[in-house]
Design a protein around this motif. Structure first.
Motif, PDB file in Angstrom:
ATOM      1  N   GLU A  99       0.821  -1.215   0.000  1.00 47.32           N
ATOM      2  CA  GLU A  99       0.000   0.000   0.000  1.00 47.32           C
ATOM      3  C   GLU A  99       0.857   1.269   0.000  1.00 47.32           C
ATOM      4  OE1 GLU A  99      -3.346   0.073  -0.420  1.00 47.32           O
ATOM      5  OE2 GLU A  99      -3.089  -2.099  -0.675  1.00 47.32           O
ATOM      6  N   ASP A 100       1.999   1.219   0.698  1.00 51.25           N
ATOM      7  CA  ASP A 100       2.884   2.379   0.810  1.00 51.25           C
ATOM      8  C   ASP A 100       4.317   1.900   0.600  1.00 51.25           C
ATOM      9  OD1 ASP A 100       4.520   4.498   1.575  1.00 51.25           O
ATOM     10  OD2 ASP A 100       3.261   5.065   3.276  1.00 51.25           O
ATOM     11  N   ILE A 101       4.804   2.035  -0.615  1.00 48.32           N
ATOM     12  CA  ILE A 101       6.126   1.506  -0.955  1.00 48.32           C
ATOM     13  C   ILE A 101       7.238   2.203  -0.173  1.00 48.32           C
ATOM     14  CG2 ILE A 101       6.573   2.986  -2.967  1.00 48.32           C
ATOM     15  CD1 ILE A 101       7.653   0.351  -4.343  1.00 48.32           C
ATOM     16  N   TYR A 102       7.084   3.489   0.112  1.00 43.66           N
ATOM     17  CA  TYR A 102       8.103   4.207   0.872  1.00 43.66           C
ATOM     18  C   TYR A 102       8.212   3.642   2.289  1.00 43.66           C
ATOM     19  CZ  TYR A 102       8.100   7.539  -2.963  1.00 43.66           C
ATOM     20  OH  TYR A 102       8.197   8.119  -4.207  1.00 43.66           O
ATOM     21  N   ALA A 103       7.078   3.409   2.936  1.00 44.25           N
ATOM     22  CA  ALA A 103       7.069   2.854   4.290  1.00 44.25           C
ATOM     23  C   ALA A 103       7.640   1.438   4.296  1.00 44.25           C
ATOM     24  CB  ALA A 103       5.646   2.868   4.862  1.00 44.25           C
ATOM     25  N   GLU A 104       7.302   0.637   3.281  1.00 42.82           N
ATOM     26  CA  GLU A 104       7.815  -0.738   3.212  1.00 42.82           C
ATOM     27  C   GLU A 104       9.312  -0.756   2.960  1.00 42.82           C
ATOM     28  OE1 GLU A 104       6.576  -3.911   3.836  1.00 42.82           O
ATOM     29  OE2 GLU A 104       5.044  -2.648   4.755  1.00 42.82           O
ATOM     30  N   MET A 105       9.787   0.152   2.124  1.00 38.52           N
ATOM     31  CA  MET A 105      11.228   0.236   1.877  1.00 38.52           C
ATOM     32  C   MET A 105      11.965   0.594   3.168  1.00 38.52           C
ATOM     33  SD  MET A 105      11.265   2.082  -1.873  1.00 38.52           S
ATOM     34  CE  MET A 105      13.054   2.239  -1.981  1.00 38.52           C
ATOM     35  N   LYS A 106      11.431   1.537   3.904  1.00 38.43           N
ATOM     36  CA  LYS A 106      12.041   1.944   5.169  1.00 38.43           C
ATOM     37  C   LYS A 106      11.999   0.795   6.172  1.00 38.43           C
ATOM     38  CE  LYS A 106      11.872   5.472   8.730  1.00 38.43           C
ATOM     39  NZ  LYS A 106      11.244   6.706   9.202  1.00 38.43           N
ATOM     40  N   ARG A 107      10.855   0.129   6.287  1.00 41.69           N
ATOM     41  CA  ARG A 107      10.694  -0.977   7.231  1.00 41.69           C
ATOM     42  C   ARG A 107      11.649  -2.119   6.913  1.00 41.69           C
ATOM     43  NH1 ARG A 107       8.102  -5.881   7.922  1.00 41.69           N
ATOM     44  NH2 ARG A 107       7.360  -5.988   5.779  1.00 41.69           N
ATOM     45  N   LEU A 108      11.662  -2.538   5.643  1.00 40.10           N
ATOM     46  CA  LEU A 108      12.482  -3.675   5.250  1.00 40.10           C
ATOM     47  C   LEU A 108      13.979  -3.339   5.310  1.00 40.10           C
ATOM     48  CD1 LEU A 108      10.231  -5.037   2.394  1.00 40.10           C
ATOM     49  CD2 LEU A 108      10.590  -6.052   4.657  1.00 40.10           C
ATOM     50  N   GLY A 109      14.338  -2.128   4.912  1.00 35.55           N
ATOM     51  CA  GLY A 109      15.733  -1.702   5.047  1.00 35.55           C
ATOM     52  C   GLY A 109      16.177  -1.720   6.503  1.00 35.55           C
ATOM     53  N   GLY A 110      15.294  -1.276   7.390  1.00 34.63           N
ATOM     54  CA  GLY A 110      15.583  -1.282   8.823  1.00 34.63           C
ATOM     55  C   GLY A 110      15.727  -2.687   9.392  1.00 34.63           C
ATOM     56  N   LEU A 111      15.121  -3.655   8.743  1.00 37.65           N
ATOM     57  CA  LEU A 111      15.220  -5.051   9.177  1.00 37.65           C
ATOM     58  C   LEU A 111      16.424  -5.767   8.568  1.00 37.65           C
ATOM     59  CD1 LEU A 111      11.452  -6.081   9.016  1.00 37.65           C
ATOM     60  CD2 LEU A 111      12.851  -5.754  11.068  1.00 37.65           C
ATOM     61  N   GLY A 112      17.220  -5.025   7.769  1.00 37.03           N
ATOM     62  CA  GLY A 112      18.440  -5.595   7.218  1.00 37.03           C
ATOM     63  C   GLY A 112      18.333  -6.120   5.798  1.00 37.03           C
ATOM     64  N   PHE A 113      17.192  -5.959   5.156  1.00 41.26           N
ATOM     65  CA  PHE A 113      17.076  -6.367   3.760  1.00 41.26           C
ATOM     66  C   PHE A 113      17.800  -5.344   2.891  1.00 41.26           C
ATOM     67  CE2 PHE A 113      13.484  -8.440   5.736  1.00 41.26           C
ATOM     68  CZ  PHE A 113      13.538  -9.712   5.191  1.00 41.26           C
ATOM     69  N   GLU A 114      18.514  -5.830   1.873  1.00 39.17           N
ATOM     70  CA  GLU A 114      19.251  -4.932   0.989  1.00 39.17           C
ATOM     71  C   GLU A 114      18.365  -4.480  -0.164  1.00 39.17           C
ATOM     72  OE1 GLU A 114      23.111  -4.861  -1.973  1.00 39.17           O
ATOM     73  OE2 GLU A 114      23.027  -6.393  -0.400  1.00 39.17           O
ATOM     74  N   LEU A 115      18.126  -3.175  -0.248  1.00 43.55           N
ATOM     75  CA  LEU A 115      17.337  -2.586  -1.325  1.00 43.55           C
ATOM     76  C   LEU A 115      18.242  -2.321  -2.515  1.00 43.55           C
ATOM     77  CD1 LEU A 115      15.392   0.040   0.814  1.00 43.55           C
ATOM     78  CD2 LEU A 115      14.613  -2.231   0.155  1.00 43.55           C
ATOM     79  N   LEU A 116      17.786  -2.655  -3.712  1.00 42.90           N
ATOM     80  CA  LEU A 116      18.587  -2.408  -4.915  1.00 42.90           C
ATOM     81  C   LEU A 116      18.458  -0.984  -5.423  1.00 42.90           C
ATOM     82  CD1 LEU A 116      18.213  -5.746  -6.900  1.00 42.90           C
ATOM     83  CD2 LEU A 116      20.191  -4.878  -5.656  1.00 42.90           C
ATOM     84  N   ASN A 117      17.457  -0.259  -4.962  1.00 45.84           N
ATOM     85  CA  ASN A 117      17.354   1.155  -5.306  1.00 45.84           C
ATOM     86  C   ASN A 117      16.882   1.923  -4.080  1.00 45.84           C
ATOM     87  OD1 ASN A 117      15.283  -0.653  -6.574  1.00 45.84           O
ATOM     88  ND2 ASN A 117      14.071   1.204  -6.660  1.00 45.84           N
ATOM     89  N   SER A 118      17.384   3.160  -3.948  1.00 46.52           N
ATOM     90  CA  SER A 118      17.067   3.959  -2.766  1.00 46.52           C
ATOM     91  C   SER A 118      15.728   4.670  -2.875  1.00 46.52           C
ATOM     92  CB  SER A 118      18.179   4.974  -2.499  1.00 46.52           C
ATOM     93  OG  SER A 118      18.333   5.823  -3.617  1.00 46.52           O
ATOM     94  N   GLU A 119      15.227   4.801  -4.072  1.00 44.35           N
ATOM     95  CA  GLU A 119      13.922   5.421  -4.321  1.00 44.35           C
ATOM     96  C   GLU A 119      13.132   4.514  -5.250  1.00 44.35           C
ATOM     97  OE1 GLU A 119      12.539   8.356  -3.181  1.00 44.35           O
ATOM     98  OE2 GLU A 119      14.288   8.529  -1.866  1.00 44.35           O
ATOM     99  N   PRO A 120      11.808   4.479  -5.116  1.00 40.94           N
ATOM    100  CA  PRO A 120      11.012   3.692  -6.069  1.00 40.94           C
ATOM    101  C   PRO A 120      11.160   4.261  -7.468  1.00 40.94           C
ATOM    102  CG  PRO A 120       9.652   4.465  -4.231  1.00 40.94           C
ATOM    103  CD  PRO A 120      10.981   5.140  -4.123  1.00 40.94           C
TER     104      PRO A 120
END
Length: 133
Positions: A82-103
């Protein structure tokens, strides 16, 4: 999150469209070029989810490299959020590596972000959010 689609890397979109048309008993509902990813996509509805076929439009694209290394096959699983920004922040905070810093803009009117397979048991994960019109 719910499974939104399964992405499948293919060498020839036309042949793969015909294969999935026969397999699923229906035509694809959308074909689209995604310039940012250097791919052409084709979508099929399959029950409550979708199948996204991805054909490379550039020898240096991620899909071309994937096919060269592993052959055609399942490329990623995409989960609708529902909110990609919130999910990116949540998952990044849990240690998942994001391949891009912005959607970024993806196919099928979506904002997308990928999680690196090394942080997700070897599976490329896509987060996607519908873009409100």
């Amino acid at each position: 999150m719910k499974l939104e689609h399964v992405g499948i890397a293919v060498s020839e979109l036309g042949m793969s469209n015909e294969l999935f048309r026969r397999l699923l008993g229906r035509e694809n509902y959308k074909t689209e070029t995604v310039d940012s990813e250097h791919v052409t996509t084709s979508f099929f509805k399959a029950g409550g989810t979708k199948i996204e076929l991805l054909e490379s439009g550039d020898e240096e694209s991620a899909i071309a490299r994937f096919i060269a290394k592993k052959g055609e096959g399942i490329h990623h699983l995409a989960f609708k959020v529902e909110d990609i920004y919130a999910e990116m922040k949540r998952l990044g905070g849990l240690g998942f590596e994001l391949l891009n810093s912005e959607p970024k803009l993806g196919a099928d009117n979506k904002l997308i972000c990928f999680l690196h397979p090394k942080s997700t048991n070897g599976v490329l994960i896509e987060l996607c959010q519908d873009i409100e019109n």
